[in-house]
Design a protein around this motif. Sequence first.
Motif, mmCIF file in Angstrom:
data_model
loop_
_atom_site.group_PDB
_atom_site.id
_atom_site.type_symbol
_atom_site.label_atom_id
_atom_site.label_comp_id
_atom_site.label_asym_id
_atom_site.label_seq_id
_atom_site.Cartn_x
_atom_site.Cartn_y
_atom_site.Cartn_z
ATOM 1 N N GLU A 243 0.997 -1.228 0.345
ATOM 2 C CA GLU A 243 -0.095 0.063 -0.091
ATOM 3 C C GLU A 243 1.082 1.348 0.045
ATOM 4 N N GLN A 244 1.798 1.264 0.739
ATOM 5 C CA GLN A 244 2.794 2.612 0.883
ATOM 6 C C GLN A 244 4.368 2.189 0.766
ATOM 7 N N MET A 245 4.852 3.280 0.459
ATOM 8 C CA MET A 245 6.417 2.981 0.061
ATOM 9 C C MET A 245 7.026 2.728 1.284
ATOM 10 N N GLY A 246 6.668 2.944 2.362
ATOM 11 C CA GLY A 246 7.620 2.768 3.841
ATOM 12 C C GLY A 246 7.488 1.028 3.641
ATOM 13 N N GLN A 247 6.636 0.210 3.303
ATOM 14 C CA GLN A 247 6.682 -1.229 3.281
ATOM 15 C C GLN A 247 7.773 -1.642 2.590
ATOM 16 N N HIS A 248 8.112 -1.226 1.639
ATOM 17 C CA HIS A 248 9.376 -1.658 0.919
ATOM 18 C C HIS A 248 10.667 -1.804 1.771
ATOM 19 N N LEU A 249 10.997 -0.573 2.416
ATOM 20 C CA LEU A 249 11.952 -0.490 3.425
ATOM 21 C C LEU A 249 11.691 -1.359 4.693
ATOM 22 N N LEU A 250 10.523 -1.648 5.140
ATOM 23 C CA LEU A 250 10.330 -2.486 6.405
ATOM 24 C C LEU A 250 10.717 -3.888 6.031
ATOM 25 N N ARG A 251 10.387 -4.282 4.903
ATOM 26 C CA ARG A 251 10.515 -5.730 4.370
ATOM 27 C C ARG A 251 12.022 -6.018 4.478
ATOM 28 N N LEU A 252 12.656 -5.137 3.648
ATOM 29 C CA LEU A 252 14.183 -5.270 3.537
ATOM 30 C C LEU A 252 14.727 -5.312 4.808
ATOM 31 N N ALA A 253 14.384 -4.486 5.709
ATOM 32 C CA ALA A 253 15.100 -4.279 7.185
ATOM 33 C C ALA A 253 14.575 -5.753 8.021
ATOM 34 N N ALA A 254 13.531 -6.424 7.672
ATOM 35 C CA ALA A 254 13.380 -7.568 8.568
ATOM 36 C C ALA A 254 13.700 -8.756 7.916
ATOM 37 N N GLY A 255 14.366 -8.554 6.792
ATOM 38 C CA GLY A 255 14.981 -9.784 6.008
ATOM 39 C C GLY A 255 14.133 -10.537 4.901
ATOM 40 N N VAL A 256 12.918 -9.616 4.649
ATOM 41 C CA VAL A 256 11.907 -10.242 3.571
ATOM 42 C C VAL A 256 12.377 -9.900 2.208
ATOM 43 N N THR A 257 12.694 -10.668 1.254
ATOM 44 C CA THR A 257 13.392 -10.263 0.106
ATOM 45 C C THR A 257 12.449 -10.800 -0.969
ATOM 46 N N THR A 258 11.346 -11.181 -0.881
ATOM 47 C CA THR A 258 10.332 -11.715 -1.878
ATOM 48 C C THR A 258 9.151 -11.794 -1.154
ATOM 49 N N GLY B 269 6.663 -6.268 7.066
ATOM 50 C CA GLY B 269 7.892 -6.753 7.109
ATOM 51 C C GLY B 269 8.141 -7.617 8.295
ATOM 52 N N PHE B 270 8.165 -7.115 9.502
ATOM 53 C CA PHE B 270 8.246 -7.661 10.650
ATOM 54 C C PHE B 270 7.218 -8.596 10.935
ATOM 55 N N ALA B 271 6.044 -8.453 10.141
ATOM 56 C CA ALA B 271 4.846 -9.218 10.514
ATOM 57 C C ALA B 271 5.350 -10.695 10.050
ATOM 58 N N ALA B 272 6.278 -10.927 9.375
ATOM 59 C CA ALA B 272 6.471 -12.331 8.704
ATOM 60 C C ALA B 272 7.417 -13.039 9.933
ATOM 61 N N ILE B 273 8.129 -12.375 10.783
ATOM 62 C CA ILE B 273 9.023 -12.949 11.822
ATOM 63 C C ILE B 273 7.916 -13.284 12.693
ATOM 64 N N ASP B 274 6.989 -12.370 13.028
ATOM 65 C CA ASP B 274 5.955 -12.886 14.200
ATOM 66 C C ASP B 274 5.053 -13.892 13.709
ATOM 67 N N VAL C 75 13.817 -19.789 15.101
ATOM 68 C CA VAL C 75 13.423 -19.203 14.210
ATOM 69 C C VAL C 75 13.215 -17.767 14.625
ATOM 70 N N GLY C 76 13.295 -17.749 16.288
ATOM 71 C CA GLY C 76 13.700 -16.372 16.775
ATOM 72 C C GLY C 76 14.789 -15.578 16.217
ATOM 73 N N ALA C 77 16.027 -16.329 15.548
ATOM 74 C CA ALA C 77 17.190 -15.781 14.919
ATOM 75 C C ALA C 77 16.793 -14.532 14.113
ATOM 76 N N TYR C 78 15.947 -14.756 13.517
ATOM 77 C CA TYR C 78 15.288 -13.750 12.386
ATOM 78 C C TYR C 78 15.028 -12.298 13.074
ATOM 79 N N GLN C 79 14.664 -12.367 14.406
ATOM 80 C CA GLN C 79 14.273 -11.229 15.033
ATOM 81 C C GLN C 79 15.522 -9.911 15.000
ATOM 82 N N ALA C 80 16.570 -10.311 14.890
ATOM 83 C CA ALA C 80 17.612 -9.392 14.799
ATOM 84 C C ALA C 80 18.843 -9.788 13.773
ATOM 85 N N ASN C 81 18.657 -9.497 12.545
ATOM 86 C CA ASN C 81 19.579 -9.991 11.512
ATOM 87 C C ASN C 81 20.657 -8.981 11.697
#
Length: 539
Positions: free
Chosen positions: A129-144, A375-380, A435-441
């Motif tokens: 929906e919004q431009m910020g989501q692209h940044l949030l995904r990358l920061a959380a490790g979501v690449t696809t 982004g961080f939703a994926a880890i949750d 899988v909690g390892a993904y919480q802090a890449n």
Amino acid sequence: MKRALAPWVGLTLVVMIGLGVARNVRVQRHWAAADLAAIQRLDQDVRLAAVMDELRLAADEGALAFVNVDVVDSAAGAVLRGQTVIVRGDRIYWVGPRGQAPDLAGVTVIDGAGRYLSPGLTDMHVHTEQMGQHLLRLAAGVTTVRDMDGFPWLLRTRDAIEGGAMIGATSYVAGTIIADQSLSGYAVVVGTPEEARQVVRNQAECGYSFIKIHNSLSQPLFDAVADEARRWKLDLVGHVPHEISLLHAVQSGHMRTLEHLKGFLMDRTLLPSDEPYAPALEGAEVWLTPSLYTNIDRAHGEEARRLAADPRQRYNPRARREDWLANLPAEGSTDATLHDRKIETARIVMARLLPLHPRWLLGTDAAGYSFNVAGFAAIDEMLMLRAHGLSDAEIVRAATSEPAVAIRREEEFGRIAPGQRADLVLLSANPLADVGAYQANLGVMARGRWYDRAGLDAALDGVARIYDEPLLQSIEPMAAEALVNRAQVCARSGHVLEDMALDAAADALARHGAADGARTLRGLLSAPASGVCAVETPG
């Protein structure tokens, strides 16, 4: 470019209402608030594009190597110790023991000692929906990601990311949702089997990768969509409609992925289905995307207070946060009851599914509902899947290698192997064990660009700073004109702005006498004015 996209300064004068017809003060104020919100929304997207450019310019790319790193083989559920992984361009070039690595002269080396290299995460159910989501995904490790309600602007975004003009997760885009009602403008409506077939043909011609259906679709319409999708070699994904059994949806309709546990639970009642699950799943190439994360919607009481206090909420626009808190379900209300029932039903359904060993996918349905953080939703979601009985190794597969198989792109991504897209996450612990390892890449690579933790954190701070600004109360006409100019620069640089945001801002400008600015913004729309792709833009 960065100067052209700089933040606004001095928005101090009250905006002109100027509706052109007599209206009472209450109506005028309503329009003013809506128009200012539309202007601010577009302004935020334009400024976030500048943050994306800063992150892109700071990233390492070209020839890079992770040396002496432990590689996570998610498909096998194993770790390969002491490996070197060489990346050239946007592809993985070589993987093997560090002692056998080719000459690394001229290659940027990233020390992997004591660290784990995982394939990038895939969120198989998002709504960008919004431009910020692209940044949030990358920061959380979501690449696809798999975008699950396609519009022309999302196809352009997909292409801009693939071409390198924008940074973000690689996206695979489903066609606009097909249903027998508009879903407030997010679905294309079909009423006859031939209309359903024509929509599938249109979406195939427009370049969508899947056909998505919703709950509201009769069996004749479902059968027509499913048959036409097979003719065009497009997989059918989405919700199991109310009138369709699981058995029919999977075995006759050949649905490839089932979302939100629909069909396993009855959508109208949010209670478990009485239909046996095993006959539907037996022998079928089908994947389940539980999206347990959506159960935070309608949170109330202590759960709502906990979610609201999450520091990551600062990555949501202030207007959304305030709206969520202002509209919490009251204890004992229908919404609160439905929320609690959905959580309990998910528990029952997951317990019934686990012994059947279905193929799982990680998906969040972010964004659009209360308290979710893209982004961080994926880890949750990973942590929720584990709480419902999946093993850590199963969850890592559901987030990496299985998505690629499910969408028939296993040669493109999902594993750390030569020829695969260079989508990687560097971790300090083994995710197959926790899988909690993904919480802090420690850093993320997407399409061969390496974003270190410092750069990602700076981008997150930019998102938080922009989204935390108070709601716009006024605007000078010159500032509105400046926004139009900056939106043009943003688009010319290759960033794709959401059509609905452009349209809403254009409407606001038109209502306040800025007809030229409104025309300019509409000229940036992705949806064509005519043709089959224009038809696929409801709302």
